[in-house]
Design a protein around this motif. Sequence first.
Motif, PDB file in Angstrom:
ATOM      1  N   ALA A 150      63.028  41.954   7.177  1.00  0.00           N
ATOM      2  CA  ALA A 150      62.282  42.365   8.367  1.00  0.00           C
ATOM      3  C   ALA A 150      63.006  43.474   9.118  1.00  0.00           C
ATOM      4  N   ALA A 151      64.351  43.417   9.116  1.00  0.00           N
ATOM      5  CA  ALA A 151      65.123  44.406   9.857  1.00  0.00           C
ATOM      6  C   ALA A 151      64.992  45.797   9.239  1.00  0.00           C
ATOM      7  N   THR A 152      64.855  45.874   7.930  1.00  0.00           N
ATOM      8  CA  THR A 152      64.751  47.164   7.245  1.00  0.00           C
ATOM      9  C   THR A 152      63.304  47.603   7.028  1.00  0.00           C
ATOM     10  N   GLY A 161      59.828  42.977  17.469  1.00  0.00           N
ATOM     11  CA  GLY A 161      60.428  42.841  16.149  1.00  0.00           C
ATOM     12  C   GLY A 161      60.658  41.384  15.818  1.00  0.00           C
ATOM     13  N   PRO A 162      61.453  41.102  14.788  1.00  0.00           N
ATOM     14  CA  PRO A 162      61.672  39.719  14.340  1.00  0.00           C
ATOM     15  C   PRO A 162      62.730  39.011  15.175  1.00  0.00           C
ATOM     16  N   PHE A 163      62.519  38.964  16.480  1.00  0.00           N
ATOM     17  CA  PHE A 163      63.482  38.380  17.407  1.00  0.00           C
ATOM     18  C   PHE A 163      62.821  37.235  18.169  1.00  0.00           C
ATOM     19  N   TYR A 164      63.607  36.240  18.515  1.00  0.00           N
ATOM     20  CA  TYR A 164      63.028  35.139  19.290  1.00  0.00           C
ATOM     21  C   TYR A 164      63.961  34.604  20.369  1.00  0.00           C
ATOM     22  N   ALA A 165      65.205  35.094  20.420  1.00  0.00           N
ATOM     23  CA  ALA A 165      66.154  34.658  21.448  1.00  0.00           C
ATOM     24  C   ALA A 165      66.746  35.879  22.134  1.00  0.00           C
ATOM     25  N   CYS A 166      66.897  35.786  23.443  1.00  0.00           N
ATOM     26  CA  CYS A 166      67.389  36.886  24.264  1.00  0.00           C
ATOM     27  C   CYS A 166      68.848  37.209  23.929  1.00  0.00           C
TER      28      CYS A 166
END
Length: 422
Positions: A7-9, A35-40
């Motif tokens: 996901a990052a690339t 993006g593929p993030f879920y925590a601050c």
Amino acid sequence: MSLSTAAATHTIREGAFGNGTHLSCRACGAKSELGPFYACMECFGPLEVGYEFPTITREQIEAGPKNIWRYQPLLPVPVDVASFPNMEPGYTRLIDAGNLARELGLRKLWVKDDSGNPTHSFKDRVVASALSATRELGMRVFACPSTGNLANAVAAAAARAGIRSVVFVPQDLERPKIITTAVYGGTLVAVEGNYDDVNKLASEIAGEEDGWAFVNVNVRPYYSEGSKTLAFEIAEQLGWRIPQQVVIPVASGSQLTKIDKGFTELGKLGLVDATDYKIYGAQATGCSPVAQAFRDGYDVVKPVKPDTIAKSLAIGNPADGPYVLDVARRTGGVIEDVSDEEVIEGIQLLARTEGIFTETAGGVTVATLKKLIETGQLDPEAETVIINSGDGLKTLDAVADRVGPKVTIPASYDAFVKAGLQ
């Protein structure tokens, strides 16, 4: 925080998340890119999607498809989301529950019946939103920890989309939910322990495995937005207005908080009058950490070990628990709980009065509604909506020993008469 290498690339196309513009921390308010993030990154708090909405009209929405994609401008999904194979959930019935209202002494009651979704629970909504994010992020495995309904929805949606699914459930899950997950041909993994053990394992896998989209873990910000469509549909089906009271079952608590978010967004956009409303949460006593925190006046939720027949609500450490408390207190609502016996009675009450066979979560909601009325915590004169989140065929064991033939007779008219059945 999980950040899949794939996901990052992966290059995220323009408009992949519709009118979503950023992710925002629900704890500290810090903003980050989509993006593929879920925590601050600042405080490790949970992230949710923020938007910059254009002008949106009722007519624009009403011209859309009879499913959740009619609300595409209000969701983190691209304009062409409906063109990809998906389960097309949503736009379920809002039932005028006059019989139940009269029995309970309510002036006006509606049941939002989400058992009509493709896999017979509201989870099809959130999974559809998560599937879109998974595709746009270039992730290759569609996965989840689940108490049952989510497992059904993920396995079915993955089969429809042609993506690999792997779902993890407690080993003691109700047999119908096991069958209605396994039938879709994905990988079903039974885990020793309760849901919180399953969720912990899923979080570990999400942090280690490349390209795995756990819908309620590392793509949770997009997944959870699907619950807003319950609020959108309720308001639209009521003629573009917000009901005065809503009673919602609480597992992780995400459904309740997102219904509140949905009502708020409709008001800000001028699609409804921004009227006051109260939101009530319903839990089973055997897993009622949020109700207990509400009664004790706490802002945090103390985890518990679940012990209830309402397995779909059996999350002892609910992720959105503190935010459920915030919503209930801000709107003037209450978080209440009911016993397993009351849950069973609630299932039978809804079936007997409205012809709706609900699962145990719905039994919790109906029983909590009854308790709130009897204890004077809910206004019987105010228009009320309750959420039926799933189908009773998934939890047959809850009522199996309570219902059945009234009598068994020989195949003759005399026997019919003798049994007093005229």
